[in-house]
Motif scaffolding. Structure first.
Motif, PDB file in Angstrom:
ATOM      1  N   PHE A 164      11.174  10.522  15.060  1.00 32.79           N
ATOM      2  CA  PHE A 164      11.603   9.606  13.996  1.00 32.79           C
ATOM      3  C   PHE A 164      10.773   8.312  14.011  1.00 32.79           C
ATOM      4  CE2 PHE A 164      14.524   6.006  12.973  1.00 32.79           C
ATOM      5  CZ  PHE A 164      14.614   6.224  11.609  1.00 32.79           C
ATOM      6  N   LEU A 165      10.497   7.786  15.200  1.00 32.81           N
ATOM      7  CA  LEU A 165       9.823   6.484  15.298  1.00 32.81           C
ATOM      8  C   LEU A 165       8.294   6.594  15.335  1.00 32.81           C
ATOM      9  CD1 LEU A 165      12.237   4.670  17.775  1.00 32.81           C
ATOM     10  CD2 LEU A 165      11.991   4.251  15.325  1.00 32.81           C
ATOM     11  N   SER A 166       7.761   7.803  15.341  1.00 39.42           N
ATOM     12  CA  SER A 166       6.296   7.906  15.424  1.00 39.42           C
ATOM     13  C   SER A 166       5.652   8.661  14.259  1.00 39.42           C
ATOM     14  CB  SER A 166       5.891   8.579  16.742  1.00 39.42           C
ATOM     15  OG  SER A 166       6.390   9.907  16.762  1.00 39.42           O
ATOM     16  N   ILE A 205      20.907   8.225  12.197  1.00 35.59           N
ATOM     17  CA  ILE A 205      20.033   7.895  13.332  1.00 35.59           C
ATOM     18  C   ILE A 205      19.754   6.400  13.407  1.00 35.59           C
ATOM     19  CG2 ILE A 205      17.862   8.304  12.053  1.00 35.59           C
ATOM     20  CD1 ILE A 205      16.809   9.673  14.649  1.00 35.59           C
ATOM     21  N   ALA A 206      19.711   5.735  12.259  1.00 34.75           N
ATOM     22  CA  ALA A 206      19.342   4.315  12.212  1.00 34.75           C
ATOM     23  C   ALA A 206      19.728   3.729  10.866  1.00 34.75           C
ATOM     24  CB  ALA A 206      17.831   4.171  12.424  1.00 34.75           C
ATOM     25  N   THR A 207      19.541   2.412  10.736  1.00 39.55           N
ATOM     26  CA  THR A 207      19.841   1.706   9.489  1.00 39.55           C
ATOM     27  C   THR A 207      18.677   0.778   9.169  1.00 39.55           C
ATOM     28  OG1 THR A 207      22.155   1.691  10.181  1.00 39.55           O
ATOM     29  CG2 THR A 207      21.577   0.280   8.320  1.00 39.55           C
ATOM     30  N   VAL A 208      18.195   0.825   7.941  1.00 40.94           N
ATOM     31  CA  VAL A 208      17.116  -0.075   7.511  1.00 40.94           C
ATOM     32  C   VAL A 208      17.644  -1.510   7.543  1.00 40.94           C
ATOM     33  CG1 VAL A 208      15.602  -0.717   5.578  1.00 40.94           C
ATOM     34  CG2 VAL A 208      16.089   1.698   6.044  1.00 40.94           C
ATOM     35  N   ILE A 209      16.838  -2.449   8.057  1.00 42.54           N
ATOM     36  CA  ILE A 209      17.302  -3.841   8.109  1.00 42.54           C
ATOM     37  C   ILE A 209      17.369  -4.408   6.685  1.00 42.54           C
ATOM     38  CG2 ILE A 209      16.358  -4.152  10.438  1.00 42.54           C
ATOM     39  CD1 ILE A 209      14.192  -5.955   9.128  1.00 42.54           C
ATOM     40  N   SER A 210      18.276  -5.357   6.479  1.00 43.70           N
ATOM     41  CA  SER A 210      18.522  -5.894   5.132  1.00 43.70           C
ATOM     42  C   SER A 210      17.248  -6.458   4.505  1.00 43.70           C
ATOM     43  CB  SER A 210      19.585  -6.981   5.196  1.00 43.70           C
ATOM     44  OG  SER A 210      20.768  -6.450   5.741  1.00 43.70           O
ATOM     45  N   ALA A 211      16.416  -7.130   5.321  1.00 36.18           N
ATOM     46  CA  ALA A 211      15.219  -7.780   4.768  1.00 36.18           C
ATOM     47  C   ALA A 211      14.198  -6.755   4.272  1.00 36.18           C
ATOM     48  CB  ALA A 211      14.579  -8.690   5.819  1.00 36.18           C
ATOM     49  N   ASP A 212      14.256  -5.513   4.765  1.00 38.33           N
ATOM     50  CA  ASP A 212      13.281  -4.497   4.339  1.00 38.33           C
ATOM     51  C   ASP A 212      13.814  -3.566   3.252  1.00 38.33           C
ATOM     52  OD1 ASP A 212      11.304  -5.475   5.911  1.00 38.33           O
ATOM     53  OD2 ASP A 212      11.297  -3.852   7.378  1.00 38.33           O
ATOM     54  N   ARG A 242       6.834   4.686   7.618  1.00 37.03           N
ATOM     55  CA  ARG A 242       6.927   4.822   9.070  1.00 37.03           C
ATOM     56  C   ARG A 242       8.039   3.887   9.546  1.00 37.03           C
ATOM     57  NH1 ARG A 242       2.714   7.307  11.837  1.00 37.03           N
ATOM     58  NH2 ARG A 242       0.944   7.867  10.518  1.00 37.03           N
ATOM     59  N   PHE A 243       8.823   4.360  10.483  1.00 31.75           N
ATOM     60  CA  PHE A 243       9.962   3.563  10.941  1.00 31.75           C
ATOM     61  C   PHE A 243       9.639   2.861  12.254  1.00 31.75           C
ATOM     62  CE2 PHE A 243      11.923   6.899   8.316  1.00 31.75           C
ATOM     63  CZ  PHE A 243      12.561   6.084   7.400  1.00 31.75           C
ATOM     64  N   GLY A 267       0.817  -1.216   0.000  1.00 35.12           N
ATOM     65  CA  GLY A 267       0.000   0.000   0.000  1.00 35.12           C
ATOM     66  C   GLY A 267       0.844   1.256   0.000  1.00 35.12           C
ATOM     67  N   LYS A 268       0.168   2.395   0.069  1.00 36.08           N
ATOM     68  CA  LYS A 268       0.820   3.695   0.020  1.00 36.08           C
ATOM     69  C   LYS A 268       1.702   3.912   1.246  1.00 36.08           C
ATOM     70  CE  LYS A 268      -0.455   8.574  -0.442  1.00 36.08           C
ATOM     71  NZ  LYS A 268       0.408   8.926  -1.574  1.00 36.08           N
ATOM     72  N   GLU A 269       1.275   3.298   2.357  1.00 36.00           N
ATOM     73  CA  GLU A 269       2.038   3.480   3.590  1.00 36.00           C
ATOM     74  C   GLU A 269       2.725   2.164   3.966  1.00 36.00           C
ATOM     75  OE1 GLU A 269       0.246   6.037   6.517  1.00 36.00           O
ATOM     76  OE2 GLU A 269       0.904   4.685   8.119  1.00 36.00           O
ATOM     77  N   ALA A 270       3.999   2.217   4.285  1.00 34.02           N
ATOM     78  CA  ALA A 270       4.731   0.997   4.639  1.00 34.02           C
ATOM     79  C   ALA A 270       5.484   1.217   5.941  1.00 34.02           C
ATOM     80  CB  ALA A 270       5.712   0.641   3.530  1.00 34.02           C
ATOM     81  N   VAL A 271       5.487   0.179   6.782  1.00 33.78           N
ATOM     82  CA  VAL A 271       6.304   0.222   7.989  1.00 33.78           C
ATOM     83  C   VAL A 271       7.649  -0.421   7.647  1.00 33.78           C
ATOM     84  CG1 VAL A 271       6.545  -0.576  10.365  1.00 33.78           C
ATOM     85  CG2 VAL A 271       4.298   0.154   9.504  1.00 33.78           C
ATOM     86  N   ILE A 272       8.709   0.354   7.773  1.00 36.96           N
ATOM     87  CA  ILE A 272      10.059  -0.120   7.458  1.00 36.96           C
ATOM     88  C   ILE A 272      10.813  -0.283   8.769  1.00 36.96           C
ATOM     89  CG2 ILE A 272      12.243   0.515   6.330  1.00 36.96           C
ATOM     90  CD1 ILE A 272      10.041  -0.237   4.319  1.00 36.96           C
ATOM     91  N   ARG A 273      11.391  -1.473   8.956  1.00 35.64           N
ATOM     92  CA  ARG A 273      12.063  -1.754  10.229  1.00 35.64           C
ATOM     93  C   ARG A 273      13.529  -1.313  10.192  1.00 35.64           C
ATOM     94  NH1 ARG A 273       9.236  -7.505   9.950  1.00 35.64           N
ATOM     95  NH2 ARG A 273       9.761  -7.010   7.781  1.00 35.64           N
ATOM     96  N   VAL A 274      13.983  -0.782  11.311  1.00 32.60           N
ATOM     97  CA  VAL A 274      15.349  -0.241  11.391  1.00 32.60           C
ATOM     98  C   VAL A 274      16.032  -0.704  12.676  1.00 32.60           C
ATOM     99  CG1 VAL A 274      14.732   1.859  10.107  1.00 32.60           C
ATOM    100  CG2 VAL A 274      14.619   1.871  12.603  1.00 32.60           C
ATOM    101  N   ILE A 275      17.347  -0.622  12.656  1.00 28.79           N
ATOM    102  CA  ILE A 275      18.141  -0.775  13.880  1.00 28.79           C
ATOM    103  C   ILE A 275      18.678   0.608  14.203  1.00 28.79           C
ATOM    104  CG2 ILE A 275      20.252  -1.779  14.842  1.00 28.79           C
ATOM    105  CD1 ILE A 275      19.643  -4.143  12.815  1.00 28.79           C
TER     106      ILE A 275
END
Lengths: 242, 342
Positions: B197-199, B262-269, B283-284, B173-181
């Motif tokens: 950043f996280l909200s 501030i963070a790094t996107v996880i490889s799987a995302d 959204r992170f 969809g238009k909005e995606a939750v992207i996971r980060v470390i």
């Protein structure tokens, strides 16, 4: 024992940071850690990227045991031995400090209240240390340890300067690999390529080495340029103490 | 030979898994923006998952083949056609000399991959065929494909047994939750900055290329400013300069950088970031390194299972519904089915 922090950079890299300053003492720790880890051949450990004060350690999470890797890094960082580093290499960089190849030389001389001849003598008179490579392929970040010049960046950056330009400010001197925008003053031009994709290893320089700028005249410049184009030119290199 | 580029589309490049081992010299790795779709395309045509293939962006190319082979299209749905007829995605298809494969505008996502059995015949530079656009090296003469460019197949395999089909992932969809470390410089932001950043939602700006993706949204507050002594960078690093607007660094990122990360996107995302487009929202969400590693293993597992499934001998499958005839012979009635098999 060395002061350092170890942190995660995403899920495929670790970062070891030493003191938060730009100095050769700190950079030598980065270099020593890299040297030590490379010799250990740790399973799953990937490329090591040295910068001013930090070492980035890539790893493959499918092959590396992260806990073991962290232990190995800690052991190496703790028993850091700067005396075992191989001797540093100096690469001579021929430079033409003249006319259209040294657009800002006259202005630099004015800013420093001296003559172009004196500026050339200062710039080529002692070695510059290569802290790291980056920004563009083969691009060295180099500096020396006293401030030979007092001027900083130009007021308005140039949109495009040619590859081979030697640019300076304060204690810093960089070799521009490819045409790019740049706000630093151009002191001269080298005919050599710090990145030549035709070669198996395209990169002339390496972090932790030194360079010395050697003045050449226009005829020598053109002759070296011809040899570089044929892929025949070899820069002179030699070893020095740390 | 292989194919001739009749129309290059907006930005079509040759990519493989990337150029590794030269970051210490300032060489960005390049490689595909959506590794999942890229590897799937290669597996479908029985290649190594990292073999050279095409990456198309936003509006795909038109290619005329001058040699028989097998191809597969994955990633963003650009409504591909083969000789004007719809060409199924996530499926290996036979292509003949003279055929034209045409991709249109992306209906969902941003990047499509076209893999060919045996890969593409361009020289390796520093061990890789990936195009590094910024550094003008690799792939096809270090640049995007242009009209008229002819690219050869290295080891075409027109006899590859079909069908070879992979599941089509549902479009996001238009909005995606992207996971980060979080980190490595998360300690240079205020608690409020980290919360922001996280909200808060971040919108993908127009400034999105293979180098990075600039986002727009609530300003992320630093405790000092956004500058650090330059250090090494990874793909997926989220830089926040003093402006407080995040930038996700991608395949052709620089190897070092002087802004706080501030963070790094996880490889799987990362593959999902590669399919976002201007106006999409991210959204992170923070996860641990252990979770990220589990998700990365799952990513590989999924592709290994696909490979195992494709390698199993496939039963011959009907390509059209059966046609039933009622036939009467010597007064007796028979029901006859006609089925065309592959």
């Amino acid at each position: 024992m060395s002061d350092y922090t170890l942190c995660y950079v995403g899920d495929q890299a670790l970062l070891v940071e030493f003191e938060n300053e730009i100095s050769i003492e700190v950079n030598q720790k980065v270099r020593a850690l890299k040297y030590d880890l490379e010799r250990k051949k740790i399973p799953g450990m990937g490329e090591l990227v040295p910068t001013y004060r930090a070492l980035l350690i890539h790893y493959d999470p499918l092959r590396a045991d992260l806990e073991r890797l962290k232990e190995e890094v800690k052991t190496s960082a703790a028993r850091m031995d700067l005396t075992h580093l191989p001797r540093a290499v100096v690469t001579e960089i021929p430079v033409l400090y003249e006319g259209e190849y040294a657009l800002d030389l006259e202005e630099i001389a004015k800013l420093e209240n001296t003559t172009p001849e004196e500026i050339i003598k200062i710039h080529s008179g002692s070695d510059y240390y290569v802290y790291m490579l980056g920004f563009a392929p083969g691009h060295p970040y180099t500096a020396r340890f006293e401030n030979p010049f007092s001027f900083k960046r130009r007021e308005s950056p140039r949109v495009r300067i040619p590859g081979g330009s030697i640019v300076v400010q304060l204690a810093l001197s960089d070799i521009i690999p490819f045409d790019q925008p740049c706000g630093w003053n151009i002191i001269g031009t080298t005919p050599i390529l710090v990145c030549d994709y035709r070669k198996e290893n395209p990169f002339l320089l390496k972090a932790g080495q030194w360079i010395r700028h050697v003045p050449v005249d226009r005829a020598e410049f053109l002759e070296i340029k011809r040899q570089v184009e044929l892929g025949e030119y070899q820069c002179r290199t030699y070893e020095r103490g740390q | 030979m292989g194919f001739i580029t009749e129309n290059p589309g907006v930005l079509t490049t040759i990519q493989d898994e990337g150029r590794y081992g030269y970051e210490q010299f300032g060489m960005s790795p390049a490689g595909p923006m959506d590794l999942r779709a890229f590897r799937t395309a290669n597996l479908l045509v029985d290649n190594d998952p990292g073999e050279s293939a095409l990456e198309a962006t936003a509006l795909g190319p038109a290619l005329r083949f001058d040699q028989d082979n097998v191809a597969a299209v994955t990633g963003a749905d650009m409504a591909p056609t083969l000789n004007g007829r719809p060409c199924p995605m996530y499926q290996a298809v036979a292509v003949k000399a003279g055929d034209v494969l045409r991709l249109g505008a992306a209906k969902s996502g941003l990047r499509s991959y076209i893999a060919f059995a045996g890969g593409l015949d361009v020289p390796q530079v520093m061990g890789s065929r990936a195009t590094a656009l910024q550094n003008q090296v690799g792939g096809y003469q270090g640049r995007r494909l242009a009209k008229g460019d002819a690219v050869g197949f290295r080891a075409p395999n027109p006899g590859l047994a079909l069908p070879r089909v992979a599941p089509v992932p549902p479009p996001e969809g238009k909005e995606a939750v992207i996971r980060v470390i979080l980190g490595p410089q998360d300690d240079m932001f205020t608690q409020e900055g980290l919360n922001t950043f996280l909200s808060q939602p971040y919108t993908v700006s127009k400034d999105f290329d293979r180098m990075g993706c600039r986002l727009e949204g609530a300003v992320i507050a630093h405790s000092g400013d956004g500058n650090i002594i330059s250090d090494g960078m990874v793909t997926g690093a989220i830089q926040v300069p003093t402006s407080g607007q995040p930038i996700i660094m991608l395949a052709e990122r620089q190897t070092v950088g002087g802004y706080t990360k501030i963070a790094t996107v996880i490889s799987a995302d990362l593959p999902r970031v590669g399919q976002r487009k201007t106006g999409d929202v991210i959204r992170f969400q923070a996860v641990t390194v252990e979770e990220a590693h589990q998700l990365w293993r799952a990513f590989h597992q999924e592709l290994e299972e696909l490979k195992a499934q494709l390698d199993r001998p496939q039963p011959s499958q009907p390509v059209q519904p059966a046609i039933t005839y009622r036939v009467t012979v010597n007064g007796r009635s028979y029901q006859v089915q006609v089925v065309r098999h592959t």
